[in-house]
Design a protein around this motif. Sequence first.
Motif, short mmCIF file in Angstrom:
data_model
loop_
_atom_site.label_atom_id
_atom_site.label_comp_id
_atom_site.label_asym_id
_atom_site.label_seq_id
_atom_site.Cartn_x
_atom_site.Cartn_y
_atom_site.Cartn_z
N ALA A 74 0.83 -1.21 0.00
CA ALA A 74 0.00 0.00 0.00
C ALA A 74 0.86 1.26 0.00
N LEU A 75 1.95 1.25 0.76
CA LEU A 75 2.82 2.41 0.80
C LEU A 75 3.59 2.58 -0.51
N GLU A 76 3.93 1.46 -1.15
CA GLU A 76 4.59 1.55 -2.45
C GLU A 76 3.64 2.13 -3.49
N GLU A 77 2.39 1.70 -3.46
CA GLU A 77 1.40 2.24 -4.41
C GLU A 77 1.21 3.73 -4.19
N ASP A 78 1.15 4.13 -2.92
CA ASP A 78 0.99 5.56 -2.63
C ASP A 78 2.22 6.34 -3.09
N ALA A 79 3.41 5.76 -2.90
CA ALA A 79 4.65 6.42 -3.33
C ALA A 79 4.66 6.61 -4.85
N MET A 80 4.16 5.62 -5.58
CA MET A 80 4.11 5.73 -7.03
C MET A 80 3.14 6.83 -7.45
N LEU A 81 2.01 6.93 -6.76
CA LEU A 81 1.04 7.98 -7.08
C LEU A 81 1.62 9.36 -6.81
N ARG A 82 2.47 9.45 -5.77
CA ARG A 82 3.08 10.74 -5.41
C ARG A 82 4.36 11.00 -6.20
N SER A 83 4.82 9.98 -6.95
CA SER A 83 6.09 10.07 -7.67
C SER A 83 7.24 10.42 -6.73
N ASN A 84 7.18 9.82 -5.54
CA ASN A 84 8.20 10.08 -4.52
C ASN A 84 8.32 8.83 -3.65
N ARG A 85 9.48 8.21 -3.68
CA ARG A 85 9.67 6.95 -2.95
C ARG A 85 10.13 7.17 -1.51
N ARG A 86 10.06 8.39 -1.04
CA ARG A 86 10.33 8.68 0.36
C ARG A 86 9.02 8.59 1.14
N LEU A 87 9.07 7.85 2.23
CA LEU A 87 7.88 7.62 3.06
C LEU A 87 8.01 8.40 4.36
N SER A 88 6.90 8.89 4.84
CA SER A 88 6.90 9.65 6.09
C SER A 88 5.62 9.33 6.85
N LEU A 89 5.59 9.74 8.12
CA LEU A 89 4.38 9.55 8.91
C LEU A 89 3.21 10.30 8.29
N SER A 90 3.47 11.50 7.79
CA SER A 90 2.38 12.32 7.24
C SER A 90 1.77 11.72 5.98
N THR A 91 2.55 10.96 5.20
CA THR A 91 1.99 10.30 4.02
C THR A 91 1.45 8.92 4.34
N ALA A 92 2.06 8.23 5.33
CA ALA A 92 1.64 6.86 5.66
C ALA A 92 0.29 6.83 6.36
N ARG A 93 0.06 7.79 7.24
CA ARG A 93 -1.19 7.78 8.01
C ARG A 93 -2.43 7.75 7.11
N PRO A 94 -2.59 8.69 6.19
CA PRO A 94 -3.80 8.65 5.35
C PRO A 94 -3.83 7.46 4.41
N ALA A 95 -2.68 7.07 3.86
CA ALA A 95 -2.66 5.96 2.91
C ALA A 95 -3.09 4.66 3.57
N LEU A 96 -2.59 4.39 4.77
CA LEU A 96 -2.91 3.15 5.45
C LEU A 96 -4.25 3.22 6.17
N GLY A 97 -4.60 4.40 6.67
CA GLY A 97 -5.91 4.55 7.32
C GLY A 97 -7.04 4.31 6.34
N LYS A 98 -6.88 4.81 5.13
CA LYS A 98 -7.90 4.62 4.10
C LYS A 98 -8.05 3.15 3.73
N ALA A 99 -6.91 2.43 3.73
CA ALA A 99 -6.93 1.01 3.38
C ALA A 99 -7.28 0.11 4.56
#
Length: 213
Positions: A172-197
Amino acid sequence: MIQLDLALGQPVGARADEFLVSDTNARAVQHLEHWGTWPVMAALLVGPRKSGRSLLSRMFALRTGGTVIDDAERQPEVDIFHAWNRAQAEHRPLLIVADAPPPGWDIALPDLRSRIGATPVLTLGPPDDRLVASLLDYLFDRRELVAGPGLIDWLTRRVERSYIAVLGVVEALEEDAMLRSNRRLSLSTARPALGKAGLVVAAPPTELDPKGA
């Protein structure tokens, strides 16, 4: 954390597959390392899917020259029966990989049932906190994802204790990273991506964080 490496014809620069060892699987690994002392030349390796059981069995076969029967529940019972007998006659180890031992594995052939009953069972349990953190770090690295400060610790406290769940979080985090075109992960991006899933749960409370935030 112990890592068992397996390089299978990988291109130069590719990272070898690794089997990560923690308290939840250390006894099984130790038993496989000392196969020469087995009471019978066979062992039954059981555990959930995505637990690394197939990788561990391939590593075992390469190291020992032994035979592996994977997904044993789906193989002809008479073939497993003959493989078990052949392992004893040739004194060459046989590793049988299954989801669960009998009675979870329903064996119809009486002769095979008796032989499996005499075979040591090695169990890969669900991942503990230490293994969850190591798996997240390893899978992020394999997929060239860069985890920001505190992310792995935050995830470790919230991911369901199963291999499927850990893999689902990484995907899920890899898919979100691809959508953002940024392979750096952070708490601020992980929370909504994983909460939604729906892939993380509330963290258990601690003395420093009684609400488990």
